[in-house]
Write a protein that holds these residues in place. Structure first.
Motif, PDB file in Angstrom:
ATOM      1  N   GLU A 232       0.752  -1.272   0.098  1.00  4.88           N
ATOM      2  CA  GLU A 232       0.232   0.039   0.048  1.00  4.88           C
ATOM      3  C   GLU A 232       0.719   1.243   0.144  1.00  4.88           C
ATOM      4  OE1 GLU A 232      -3.362   0.265  -0.232  1.00  4.88           O
ATOM      5  OE2 GLU A 232      -3.417  -2.038  -0.521  1.00  4.88           O
ATOM      6  N   VAL A 233       0.718   2.169  -0.913  1.00 10.16           N
ATOM      7  CA  VAL A 233       1.393   3.338  -1.123  1.00 10.16           C
ATOM      8  C   VAL A 233       0.583   4.487  -0.528  1.00 10.16           C
ATOM      9  CG1 VAL A 233       2.526   4.926  -2.740  1.00 10.16           C
ATOM     10  CG2 VAL A 233       2.709   2.481  -3.014  1.00 10.16           C
ATOM     11  N   ALA A 234       1.053   5.214   0.412  1.00  9.88           N
ATOM     12  CA  ALA A 234       0.354   6.448   1.013  1.00  9.88           C
ATOM     13  C   ALA A 234       0.453   7.585  -0.076  1.00  9.88           C
ATOM     14  CB  ALA A 234       0.748   6.891   2.324  1.00  9.88           C
ATOM     15  N   ASP A 235      -0.292   8.842   0.198  1.00  9.74           N
ATOM     16  CA  ASP A 235      -0.018   9.817  -0.607  1.00  9.74           C
ATOM     17  C   ASP A 235       1.520  10.394  -0.481  1.00  9.74           C
ATOM     18  OD1 ASP A 235      -2.600   9.753  -1.488  1.00  9.74           O
ATOM     19  OD2 ASP A 235      -3.569  11.163   0.149  1.00  9.74           O
ATOM     20  N   LEU A 236       1.788  10.719  -1.697  1.00  9.34           N
ATOM     21  CA  LEU A 236       3.329  11.121  -1.802  1.00  9.34           C
ATOM     22  C   LEU A 236       3.429  12.296  -2.293  1.00  9.34           C
ATOM     23  CD1 LEU A 236       4.830   7.617  -2.787  1.00  9.34           C
ATOM     24  CD2 LEU A 236       4.834   8.778  -0.295  1.00  9.34           C
ATOM     25  N   PRO A 237       4.553  13.088  -2.257  1.00 10.90           N
ATOM     26  CA  PRO A 237       4.731  14.392  -2.937  1.00 10.90           C
ATOM     27  C   PRO A 237       4.770  14.039  -4.468  1.00 10.90           C
ATOM     28  CG  PRO A 237       5.930  14.376  -1.095  1.00 10.90           C
ATOM     29  CD  PRO A 237       5.389  13.155  -1.175  1.00 10.90           C
ATOM     30  N   ALA A 238       4.444  15.069  -5.236  1.00 11.06           N
ATOM     31  CA  ALA A 238       4.467  14.750  -6.674  1.00 11.06           C
ATOM     32  C   ALA A 238       5.671  14.777  -7.379  1.00 11.06           C
ATOM     33  CB  ALA A 238       3.736  15.934  -7.456  1.00 11.06           C
ATOM     34  N   HIS A 239       6.907  15.068  -6.769  1.00 12.04           N
ATOM     35  CA  HIS A 239       8.115  15.112  -7.363  1.00 12.04           C
ATOM     36  C   HIS A 239       8.784  13.777  -7.286  1.00 12.04           C
ATOM     37  CE1 HIS A 239       9.199  15.956  -3.336  1.00 12.04           C
ATOM     38  NE2 HIS A 239      10.499  15.602  -3.375  1.00 12.04           N
ATOM     39  N   VAL A 240       8.285  12.778  -6.244  1.00  8.32           N
ATOM     40  CA  VAL A 240       8.960  11.446  -5.982  1.00  8.32           C
ATOM     41  C   VAL A 240       8.490  10.417  -7.006  1.00  8.32           C
ATOM     42  CG1 VAL A 240       9.185  12.105  -3.712  1.00  8.32           C
ATOM     43  CG2 VAL A 240       7.392  10.611  -4.450  1.00  8.32           C
ATOM     44  N   HIS A 241       7.213  10.653  -7.572  1.00 11.44           N
ATOM     45  CA  HIS A 241       6.772   9.871  -8.525  1.00 11.44           C
ATOM     46  C   HIS A 241       7.490   9.349  -9.572  1.00 11.44           C
ATOM     47  CE1 HIS A 241       2.912   9.148  -6.234  1.00 11.44           C
ATOM     48  NE2 HIS A 241       2.873  10.275  -6.033  1.00 11.44           N
ATOM     49  N   GLU A 242       7.861  10.241 -10.370  1.00 10.99           N
ATOM     50  CA  GLU A 242       8.550   9.959 -11.674  1.00 10.99           C
ATOM     51  C   GLU A 242       9.775   9.269 -11.552  1.00 10.99           C
ATOM     52  OE1 GLU A 242      10.093  12.006 -15.741  1.00 10.99           O
ATOM     53  OE2 GLU A 242       8.966  13.496 -14.313  1.00 10.99           O
ATOM     54  N   PRO A 243      10.873   9.708 -10.588  1.00 15.42           N
ATOM     55  CA  PRO A 243      11.930   8.993 -10.425  1.00 15.42           C
ATOM     56  C   PRO A 243      11.709   7.672  -9.869  1.00 15.42           C
ATOM     57  CG  PRO A 243      11.876  10.692  -8.942  1.00 15.42           C
ATOM     58  CD  PRO A 243      10.645  10.838  -9.770  1.00 15.42           C
ATOM     59  N   LEU A 244      10.869   7.553  -8.910  1.00 14.21           N
ATOM     60  CA  LEU A 244      10.502   6.339  -8.303  1.00 14.21           C
ATOM     61  C   LEU A 244      10.042   5.207  -9.036  1.00 14.21           C
ATOM     62  CD1 LEU A 244      10.073   6.802  -4.489  1.00 14.21           C
ATOM     63  CD2 LEU A 244      12.353   6.057  -5.672  1.00 14.21           C
ATOM     64  N   GLY A 245       8.937   5.843  -9.840  1.00 17.41           N
ATOM     65  CA  GLY A 245       8.099   5.290 -10.794  1.00 17.41           C
ATOM     66  C   GLY A 245       9.013   4.320 -11.950  1.00 17.41           C
TER      67      GLY A 245
ATOM     68  N   VAL B 197      17.543  -3.812  -4.926  1.00 21.37           N
ATOM     69  CA  VAL B 197      17.495  -2.373  -5.373  1.00 21.37           C
ATOM     70  C   VAL B 197      16.852  -1.544  -4.551  1.00 21.37           C
ATOM     71  CG1 VAL B 197      16.759  -0.976  -7.397  1.00 21.37           C
ATOM     72  CG2 VAL B 197      17.306  -3.300  -7.651  1.00 21.37           C
ATOM     73  N   HIS B 198      17.619  -0.249  -4.285  1.00 19.50           N
ATOM     74  CA  HIS B 198      17.213   0.619  -3.253  1.00 19.50           C
ATOM     75  C   HIS B 198      17.357   1.833  -3.727  1.00 19.50           C
ATOM     76  CE1 HIS B 198      17.272   3.520   0.169  1.00 19.50           C
ATOM     77  NE2 HIS B 198      16.199   2.606   0.813  1.00 19.50           N
ATOM     78  N   ALA B 199      16.236   2.630  -3.749  1.00 18.20           N
ATOM     79  CA  ALA B 199      16.261   4.066  -4.338  1.00 18.20           C
ATOM     80  C   ALA B 199      15.374   4.799  -3.063  1.00 18.20           C
ATOM     81  CB  ALA B 199      15.396   4.275  -5.495  1.00 18.20           C
ATOM     82  N   SER B 200      15.826   5.899  -3.042  1.00 17.75           N
ATOM     83  CA  SER B 200      15.169   7.052  -2.068  1.00 17.75           C
ATOM     84  C   SER B 200      15.231   8.466  -2.746  1.00 17.75           C
ATOM     85  CB  SER B 200      15.976   6.942  -0.668  1.00 17.75           C
ATOM     86  OG  SER B 200      17.327   7.569  -0.705  1.00 17.75           O
ATOM     87  N   VAL B 201      14.121   9.227  -2.445  1.00 18.31           N
ATOM     88  CA  VAL B 201      14.122  10.504  -3.215  1.00 18.31           C
ATOM     89  C   VAL B 201      13.731  11.424  -1.674  1.00 18.31           C
ATOM     90  CG1 VAL B 201      13.110  12.057  -4.581  1.00 18.31           C
ATOM     91  CG2 VAL B 201      13.453   9.955  -5.506  1.00 18.31           C
ATOM     92  N   PRO B 202      14.426  12.458  -1.587  1.00 19.97           N
ATOM     93  CA  PRO B 202      13.954  13.393  -0.386  1.00 19.97           C
ATOM     94  C   PRO B 202      12.801  13.932  -0.532  1.00 19.97           C
ATOM     95  CG  PRO B 202      16.150  13.998  -1.387  1.00 19.97           C
ATOM     96  CD  PRO B 202      15.434  13.161  -2.329  1.00 19.97           C
ATOM     97  N   LEU B 203      11.971  14.022   0.625  1.00 19.40           N
ATOM     98  CA  LEU B 203      10.688  14.680   0.696  1.00 19.40           C
ATOM     99  C   LEU B 203      10.448  16.211   0.121  1.00 19.40           C
ATOM    100  CD1 LEU B 203       9.125  13.077   3.986  1.00 19.40           C
ATOM    101  CD2 LEU B 203       8.478  12.427   1.661  1.00 19.40           C
ATOM    102  N   LYS B 204      11.425  16.845   0.617  1.00 19.79           N
ATOM    103  CA  LYS B 204      11.539  18.051  -0.056  1.00 19.79           C
ATOM    104  C   LYS B 204      12.312  18.200  -1.152  1.00 19.79           C
ATOM    105  CE  LYS B 204      11.462  20.282   4.855  1.00 19.79           C
ATOM    106  NZ  LYS B 204      12.299  20.919   5.679  1.00 19.79           N
ATOM    107  N   GLY B 205      11.640  18.597  -2.289  1.00 21.79           N
ATOM    108  CA  GLY B 205      12.068  18.586  -3.616  1.00 21.79           C
ATOM    109  C   GLY B 205      11.109  19.705  -4.544  1.00 21.79           C
ATOM    110  N   GLU B 206      11.636  19.817  -5.564  1.00 21.40           N
ATOM    111  CA  GLU B 206      10.963  20.641  -6.650  1.00 21.40           C
ATOM    112  C   GLU B 206       9.918  19.708  -7.325  1.00 21.40           C
ATOM    113  OE1 GLU B 206      13.536  22.647  -9.271  1.00 21.40           O
ATOM    114  OE2 GLU B 206      14.349  23.890  -7.466  1.00 21.40           O
ATOM    115  N   ALA B 207       8.679  20.328  -7.459  1.00 21.93           N
ATOM    116  CA  ALA B 207       7.650  19.342  -8.481  1.00 21.93           C
ATOM    117  C   ALA B 207       8.037  19.266  -9.766  1.00 21.93           C
ATOM    118  CB  ALA B 207       6.541  19.967  -8.208  1.00 21.93           C
TER     119      ALA B 207
END
Length: 396
Positions: free
Chosen positions: A274-287, A386-396
């Motif tokens: 289950e994936v909670a609501d996430l900031p828009a800027h993390v979707h593309e790289p993690l997707g 495989v592990h990837a992380s993107v900071p919560l604070k970032g540009e959309a």
């Protein structure tokens, strides 16, 4: 957990080894008898050489037929094995375990012969083998064993061939499924591109024809048409950029849904978290990480399960683990502070494969551009992580 599918040569070698071990269980007691119970060097030597020749020819015929390298001469090999096995009891004695050799050729009947011939031959062998045992003077229990042992051995040979072909076809189906997914995505992109650009390019062509007609008669009309053509061309360029942007844009939630669905369809156990609501800027790289993971799992690994984990702290983390790791050194790529993308010819550059280094390099660059970190490599216990992380604070 579903088992991984090894390469065909590995499966065939395993089947040959298991079959020869089971045959050894039939013939080794007779050799033991000749060597220790009633020592006779001559008889033991004849028996050992005969068993070695039978095993060598049996293993070769089984291997060739598993690899679909059938030939008419294989019938002669089966006949030679049957003749040798049926000659051992009268030559070396039927009362010291050599009577078990009569059952040995039955396992090769469905391997070498077509199905209908194999059924008929097995039926004949089921009658002749115990009859021959009675002629040799074998005990009643041995004769009964041969009566049931011949059809059981023949059925075991048929199941061996069937299982090998099923495993081989399943492996090919995984590769075809991955290729089909790539082809469908290309068709979708081509269809979208055609729908958007087809009308615009046709309109540009018509405006150019109109301008050509008024070239000598009405320069003002020509300038007007050229202005319209410029406007349409700019609009077309903008439309292409929107298509590409829409094609590249990903949603982590939708990518994980698609990943779990396609892996389960390919026989790889995978449950989407289950994936909670996430900031828009993390979707593309993690997707993109999820998309590339699914593609490479299907193309290159023999994984039986895949585990996906998503959690957040000061960053959004995506971790994908599968059991398809090769025996290679750990590969590391990190973005952010002190990180660098992996080289495309480095070791371990895949999700349990050996030839997808450019995929990992591209992902490392995307994650680094988002200010995150990316690592990938074998876990040392047969898994690939495989592990990837993107900071919560970032540009959309």
């Amino acid at each position: 957990m579903q088992p991984r599918i090894p390469r065909p040569t590995v499966i065939a070698a395993s089947f040959v080894a298991v079959t020869l071990v089971s045959l050894a269980g039939l013939l080794m007691p007779a050799l033991w008898y000749e060597a220790f119970v009633r020592p006779d060097l001559g008889r033991f030597t004849v028996g050992l050489l005969s068993v070695a020749a039978i095993f060598a020819l049996y293993g070769r015929l089984l291997w060739l037929n598993l690899m679909r390298r059938t030939a008419p001469s294989h019938r002669l090999g089966l006949a030679a094995i049957a003749a040798a096995c049926w000659a051992l009891p009268p030559v070396l004695g039927a009362d010291n375990g050599w009577g078990n050799a009569l059952v040995v050729p039955a396992g090769l009947i469905p391997v070498v012969l077509p199905l209908r011939e194999a059924v008929a031959t097995t039926a004949v062998a089921t009658v002749l083998t115990p009859a021959y045992g009675l002629v040799l003077g074998l005990p009643a229990l041995n004769v009964l064993y041969e009566f049931f042992g011949v059809p059981v051995a023949a059925f075991s040979g048929y199941v061996t061939i069937w299982l090998f072909h099923v495993a081989h076809e399943l492996r090919e189906a995984r590769a075809e499924l991955a290729q089909s997914a790539v082809g469908e995505e290309r068709l979708r992109f081509a269809r979208d591109l055609h729908d958007v650009l087809g009308h615009s390019l046709q309109a540009v062509a018509l405006r150019a024809e109109v301008a050509d007609r008024f070239l000598d008669r009405d320069p003002g009309r020509v300038r007007k048409e050229l202005t319209e053509i410029q406007t349409m061309a700019r609009d077309s360029v903008r439309d292409v950029r929107e298509i590409v942007r829409g094609y590249r844009a990903t949603s982590l939630r939708s990518e994980l849904d698609g990943m779990s669905a396609v892996l389960q369809a390919a026989g790889i156990s995978c449950e989407r978290p289950e994936v909670a609501d996430l900031p828009a800027h993390v979707h593309e790289p993690l997707g993109w990480v999820a998309r590339e993971a699914a593609t490479n799992l299907l193309r290159h690994s023999g994984a039986g399960w895949c585990r996906i984990e998503v959690w957040t702290d000061d960053a959004v983390h995506l971790e994908i683990t599968n059991d398809g790791a090769p025996r290679r050194s750990r590969h590391h790529a990190a973005g952010g502070v002190g990180g660098r993308p992996p080289s495309e010819d480095g070791g371990g550059a895949s999700w349990g494969s050996h030839d997808a280094g450019s995929g990992l390099a591209g992902l490392a660059e995307r994650i680094a551009a988002a200010g995150g970190e990316f690592t990938a490599g074998p876990g040392g216990d047969g898994t690939f992580r495989v592990h990837a992380s993107v900071p919560l604070k970032g540009e959309a």
